[in-house]
Design a protein around this motif. Structure first.
Motif, PDB file in Angstrom:
ATOM      1  N   GLU A 104      -1.101   6.226  12.325  1.00 45.07           N
ATOM      2  CA  GLU A 104       0.038   6.194  12.584  1.00 45.07           C
ATOM      3  C   GLU A 104      -0.066   4.927  13.931  1.00 45.07           C
ATOM      4  OE1 GLU A 104       1.006   9.744  14.501  1.00 45.07           O
ATOM      5  OE2 GLU A 104       1.429  10.784  12.990  1.00 45.07           O
ATOM      6  N   THR A 105       1.242   4.317  13.867  1.00 45.54           N
ATOM      7  CA  THR A 105       1.287   3.151  14.904  1.00 45.54           C
ATOM      8  C   THR A 105       2.636   3.737  15.592  1.00 45.54           C
ATOM      9  OG1 THR A 105       2.487   1.796  13.529  1.00 45.54           O
ATOM     10  CG2 THR A 105       0.105   1.316  13.572  1.00 45.54           C
ATOM     11  N   THR A 106       2.696   2.977  16.726  1.00 41.31           N
ATOM     12  CA  THR A 106       3.803   3.349  17.662  1.00 41.31           C
ATOM     13  C   THR A 106       4.648   1.689  17.838  1.00 41.31           C
ATOM     14  OG1 THR A 106       2.748   3.143  19.781  1.00 41.31           O
ATOM     15  CG2 THR A 106       3.362   5.279  18.894  1.00 41.31           C
ATOM     16  N   THR A 107       4.563   1.266  18.984  1.00 41.46           N
ATOM     17  CA  THR A 107       5.253  -0.266  19.259  1.00 41.46           C
ATOM     18  C   THR A 107       4.408  -1.391  18.684  1.00 41.46           C
ATOM     19  OG1 THR A 107       4.241  -0.234  21.409  1.00 41.46           O
ATOM     20  CG2 THR A 107       6.495   0.746  21.076  1.00 41.46           C
ATOM     21  N   LYS A 108       3.202  -1.098  18.464  1.00 44.13           N
ATOM     22  CA  LYS A 108       2.286  -2.096  18.178  1.00 44.13           C
ATOM     23  C   LYS A 108       1.808  -2.137  16.635  1.00 44.13           C
ATOM     24  CE  LYS A 108       0.476  -2.869  22.752  1.00 44.13           C
ATOM     25  NZ  LYS A 108      -0.493  -3.380  23.502  1.00 44.13           N
ATOM     26  N   THR A 109       1.329  -3.247  16.205  1.00 44.92           N
ATOM     27  CA  THR A 109       0.851  -3.156  14.766  1.00 44.92           C
ATOM     28  C   THR A 109      -0.654  -2.752  14.976  1.00 44.92           C
ATOM     29  OG1 THR A 109      -0.015  -5.535  14.920  1.00 44.92           O
ATOM     30  CG2 THR A 109       2.156  -5.145  13.932  1.00 44.92           C
ATOM     31  N   ILE A 164      -9.684  -4.373  14.136  1.00 46.91           N
ATOM     32  CA  ILE A 164      -9.691  -5.816  14.498  1.00 46.91           C
ATOM     33  C   ILE A 164      -8.518  -6.050  15.319  1.00 46.91           C
ATOM     34  CG2 ILE A 164     -11.409  -6.203  12.649  1.00 46.91           C
ATOM     35  CD1 ILE A 164      -8.807  -7.648  11.296  1.00 46.91           C
ATOM     36  N   GLN A 165      -7.497  -5.410  15.403  1.00 44.93           N
ATOM     37  CA  GLN A 165      -6.468  -5.825  16.177  1.00 44.93           C
ATOM     38  C   GLN A 165      -5.269  -4.703  16.405  1.00 44.93           C
ATOM     39  OE1 GLN A 165      -4.653  -9.833  15.326  1.00 44.93           O
ATOM     40  NE2 GLN A 165      -2.849  -8.619  14.959  1.00 44.93           N
ATOM     41  N   GLY A 166      -4.891  -4.613  17.439  1.00 47.55           N
ATOM     42  CA  GLY A 166      -3.512  -3.612  17.496  1.00 47.55           C
ATOM     43  C   GLY A 166      -4.370  -2.435  18.127  1.00 47.55           C
ATOM     44  N   GLU A 167      -3.563  -1.452  17.882  1.00 48.75           N
ATOM     45  CA  GLU A 167      -3.737  -0.083  18.143  1.00 48.75           C
ATOM     46  C   GLU A 167      -2.954   0.975  17.298  1.00 48.75           C
ATOM     47  OE1 GLU A 167      -1.512   1.079  21.948  1.00 48.75           O
ATOM     48  OE2 GLU A 167      -2.925  -0.317  22.351  1.00 48.75           O
ATOM     49  N   TYR A 188       0.797  -1.493  -0.055  1.00 56.36           N
ATOM     50  CA  TYR A 188       0.052  -0.101  -0.001  1.00 56.36           C
ATOM     51  C   TYR A 188       0.965   1.128  -0.248  1.00 56.36           C
ATOM     52  CZ  TYR A 188      -3.817   3.172   1.385  1.00 56.36           C
ATOM     53  OH  TYR A 188      -4.620   4.182   1.566  1.00 56.36           O
ATOM     54  N   ILE A 189       0.725   1.920   1.034  1.00 53.93           N
ATOM     55  CA  ILE A 189       1.757   3.369   0.974  1.00 53.93           C
ATOM     56  C   ILE A 189       2.576   3.133   2.566  1.00 53.93           C
ATOM     57  CG2 ILE A 189       0.303   4.641  -0.325  1.00 53.93           C
ATOM     58  CD1 ILE A 189      -0.597   6.275   1.900  1.00 53.93           C
ATOM     59  N   ASP A 190       3.795   3.837   2.322  1.00 52.75           N
ATOM     60  CA  ASP A 190       4.576   4.131   3.623  1.00 52.75           C
ATOM     61  C   ASP A 190       4.564   2.705   4.586  1.00 52.75           C
ATOM     62  OD1 ASP A 190       4.650   6.812   3.068  1.00 52.75           O
ATOM     63  OD2 ASP A 190       2.622   6.974   3.707  1.00 52.75           O
ATOM     64  N   GLY A 191       4.656   1.568   3.857  1.00 50.79           N
ATOM     65  CA  GLY A 191       5.299   0.474   4.673  1.00 50.79           C
ATOM     66  C   GLY A 191       3.889  -0.244   5.035  1.00 50.79           C
ATOM     67  N   CYS A 192       2.801  -0.089   4.648  1.00 48.23           N
ATOM     68  CA  CYS A 192       1.546  -0.512   5.130  1.00 48.23           C
ATOM     69  C   CYS A 192       1.098  -1.500   3.876  1.00 48.23           C
ATOM     70  CB  CYS A 192       0.493   0.485   5.143  1.00 48.23           C
ATOM     71  SG  CYS A 192       0.833   1.592   6.485  1.00 48.23           S
ATOM     72  N   SER A 193       0.286  -2.327   4.102  1.00 47.81           N
ATOM     73  CA  SER A 193       0.104  -3.249   3.154  1.00 47.81           C
ATOM     74  C   SER A 193      -1.465  -3.822   3.209  1.00 47.81           C
ATOM     75  CB  SER A 193       0.605  -4.748   3.138  1.00 47.81           C
ATOM     76  OG  SER A 193       0.458  -5.366   4.429  1.00 47.81           O
ATOM     77  N   PHE A 197      -0.890  -2.192   9.214  1.00 47.90           N
ATOM     78  CA  PHE A 197       0.007  -1.230   9.759  1.00 47.90           C
ATOM     79  C   PHE A 197       0.841  -1.721  10.593  1.00 47.90           C
ATOM     80  CE2 PHE A 197      -4.347   0.527   8.795  1.00 47.90           C
ATOM     81  CZ  PHE A 197      -3.991   1.540   8.109  1.00 47.90           C
ATOM     82  N   PRO A 198       1.997  -1.927   9.995  1.00 51.62           N
ATOM     83  CA  PRO A 198       3.243  -2.388  11.205  1.00 51.62           C
ATOM     84  C   PRO A 198       3.626  -1.248  12.159  1.00 51.62           C
ATOM     85  CG  PRO A 198       3.650  -2.523   8.812  1.00 51.62           C
ATOM     86  CD  PRO A 198       2.694  -1.658   8.808  1.00 51.62           C
TER      87      PRO A 198
END
Length: 136
Positions: A88-93, A50-53, A5-10, A30-31
């Motif tokens: 945006e994400t920080t330490t979690k996907t 559905i998962q993460g934050e 997708y964009i900026d490292g996302c899929s 989002f990694p």
């Protein structure tokens, strides 16, 4: 996701449009440590984490004020048509299921696997209008 997708996302398309222009359902991944480029979409979007934050970052086009909305699993959000935003994400996907009310790809009446891959005397039926079924 299966598609970049964009900026490292899929992205993985979960439900493809039956006909070009119809709705699409996507799984966006989002990694950790993602800061997406601000972008818009030509139609509204609805999504569910559905998962993460992570966060949805919205910039007011008039005041340039930045709003950073926290997103966690189970939360639902809506992004209006042409609204500048980024995730945006920080330490979690973070994984999101997103509904898009329209698409720019998909089969058409004269361009789909069955007609494209039907060969008559070495020529695809998609290139022979005289034998194609006409819709009324």
């Amino acid at each position: 996701g299966t598609l970049p997708y964009i900026d490292g996302c899929s992205d993985t398309v979960l439900i493809h449009p039956q006909i070009k222009g119809e709705p699409v359902l996507n799984h966006l991944h989002f990694p950790p440590n993602i800061k997406q480029t601000q972008h818009t979409h030509p139609s509204g979007r609805a999504g569910m984490v559905i998962q993460g934050e992570g966060h949805c970052v919205v910039v007011n086009p008039v005041t340039k004020a930045v709003t950073k909305t926290p997103l966690r699993a189970g939360m639902v959000f809506v992004i209006p048509k042409d609204s500048p935003h980024a995730f945006e994400t920080t330490t979690k996907t973070m994984d999101v299921i997103a509904a898009h009310p329209d698409s720019d790809y998909g089969p058409t009446n004269t361009d789909h696997p069955m007609v494209n891959r039907t060969i008559v005397n070495g020529i695809s039926a998609s290139l022979i209008p005289s034998i194609q079924t006409k819709l009324v």
